[in-house]
Design a protein around this motif. Structure first.
Motif, PDB file in Angstrom:
ATOM      1  N   ALA A   1      52.588  78.044 103.805  1.00 46.44           N
ATOM      2  CA  ALA A   1      52.930  75.965 104.747  1.00 46.44           C
ATOM      3  C   ALA A   1      53.500  75.385 103.330  1.00 46.44           C
TER       4      ALA A   1
ATOM      5  N   ASP B   1      52.395  71.614 105.331  1.00 47.94           N
ATOM      6  CA  ASP B   1      53.663  71.563 105.829  1.00 47.94           C
ATOM      7  C   ASP B   1      52.893  71.922 106.558  1.00 47.94           C
ATOM      8  N   ALA B   2      52.428  71.400 107.731  1.00 52.41           N
ATOM      9  CA  ALA B   2      51.272  71.621 109.367  1.00 52.41           C
ATOM     10  C   ALA B   2      52.132  72.161 109.742  1.00 52.41           C
ATOM     11  N   ALA B   3      53.407  72.072 110.089  1.00 53.41           N
ATOM     12  CA  ALA B   3      54.382  72.327 111.152  1.00 53.41           C
ATOM     13  C   ALA B   3      55.041  73.876 110.574  1.00 53.41           C
ATOM     14  N   GLN B   4      54.608  74.603 109.326  1.00 51.82           N
ATOM     15  CA  GLN B   4      54.672  76.033 109.577  1.00 51.82           C
ATOM     16  C   GLN B   4      53.582  76.417 109.583  1.00 51.82           C
TER      17      GLN B   4
ATOM     18  N   ASP C   1      48.361  71.397 114.716  1.00 58.27           N
ATOM     19  CA  ASP C   1      49.123  70.464 115.991  1.00 58.27           C
ATOM     20  C   ASP C   1      48.605  69.333 115.083  1.00 58.27           C
ATOM     21  N   GLY C   2      48.270  69.139 114.353  1.00 55.66           N
ATOM     22  CA  GLY C   2      47.001  67.909 113.712  1.00 55.66           C
ATOM     23  C   GLY C   2      46.271  66.834 114.384  1.00 55.66           C
TER      24      GLY C   2
ATOM     25  N   THR D   1      50.588  81.769 119.628  1.00 50.58           N
ATOM     26  CA  THR D   1      52.112  81.670 118.998  1.00 50.58           C
ATOM     27  C   THR D   1      52.232  82.614 117.112  1.00 50.58           C
TER      28      THR D   1
ATOM     29  N   GLU E   1      49.919  72.506 126.925  1.00 48.36           N
ATOM     30  CA  GLU E   1      51.247  72.397 125.755  1.00 48.36           C
ATOM     31  C   GLU E   1      52.193  73.265 126.897  1.00 48.36           C
TER      32      GLU E   1
END
Length: 226
Positions: free
Chosen positions: A31, A34-37, A42-43, A6, A212
């Motif tokens: 970010a 915020d790891a989603a950014q 993906d933790g 991505t 994925e």
């Protein structure tokens, strides 16, 4: 950092200049915790690493061995290795990523450091029994691969093991059609990069589809000194 499918920045997105470190660092800074950014965060530890650790590592890498994760990002792969008894270190070119990893895993803060693969600290050379490289090679312009593969190989001690994981492609898929990362590798390209550095694959690379969404083709190979 596992710069994966991505990742794409403005223009070509190619990581082929001295500004590459700043490109990555800006993503982590922006970010704001915020790891989603962060597209590749993906933790969890990389599943292809975890499955290899479960199936093969015990027979190849001794307990307590020194391990290093190239481009460790937010640190999940490093902590996975520590949890399995390895003396693991992770480095990343991004100071913001390393600061974040230390905050996430305060008990293992000393395991993370800022370093550039090109211009690696002398103390890291030929030091590690296990070197874990995930998605770094696919994140850069293909002309840079030889240089980075050589730097990765210099991390491994003479009797050590190198594990490389990357997105895969067929020989019939020309790289010329790709204008931004990731740049998937063929099996021959992946093995050839490290064979040129004096490292031979321990067996044929694994070629599989990951979990994925959407699923992606992956290559996984281990190398020992020829």
């Amino acid at each position: 950092m596992n710069a994966d499918d991505t990742f794409s920045r403005g223009g070509t997105g190619l990581l082929d200049a001295p500004s590459a470190g700043e490109q990555f660092d800006s993503i982590y800074r922006e970010a704001r915790g915020d790891a989603a950014q962060v597209p590749w965060a993906d933790g969890r530890a990389n599943p292809a690493l975890v499955s290899w650790l479960n199936a093969e590592a015990a027979g190849r890498v001794r307990p307590g061995a020194r391990a290093v994760v190239v481009g460790c990002g937010l640190g999940d792969d490093v902590v996975e290795l520590i949890g399995r008894g390895y003396d693991a270190t992770g480095f990343d070119i991004s100071p913001s990523a390393i600061d974040w990893a230390r905050r996430r895993f305060p008990d293992h803060a000393d395991a993370f450091c800022v370093a550039d693969l090109v211009g690696m600290p002398t103390r890291f050379r030929h030091r590690f029994d296990l070197v874990v490289e995930i998605n770094t090679l696919q994140s850069v312009e293909p002309a840079m691969r030889d240089q980075l593969a050589g730097a990765i190989a210099q991390l491994v001690c003479p009797r050590g093991l190198l594990l490389a994981i990357a997105r895969g492609r067929d020989e019939s898929e020309p790289l010329a059609l790709l204008h931004a990362p990731p740049f998937p590798l063929t099996c021959a390209e992946l093995t050839g990069l490290f064979e040129a550095c004096g490292w031979q694959p321990t067996r044929a690379p694994d070629d599989f589809t990951d979990d994925e969404q959407p699923p992606q083709r992956r290559l996984r190979a281990t190398f020992m000194h020829a």
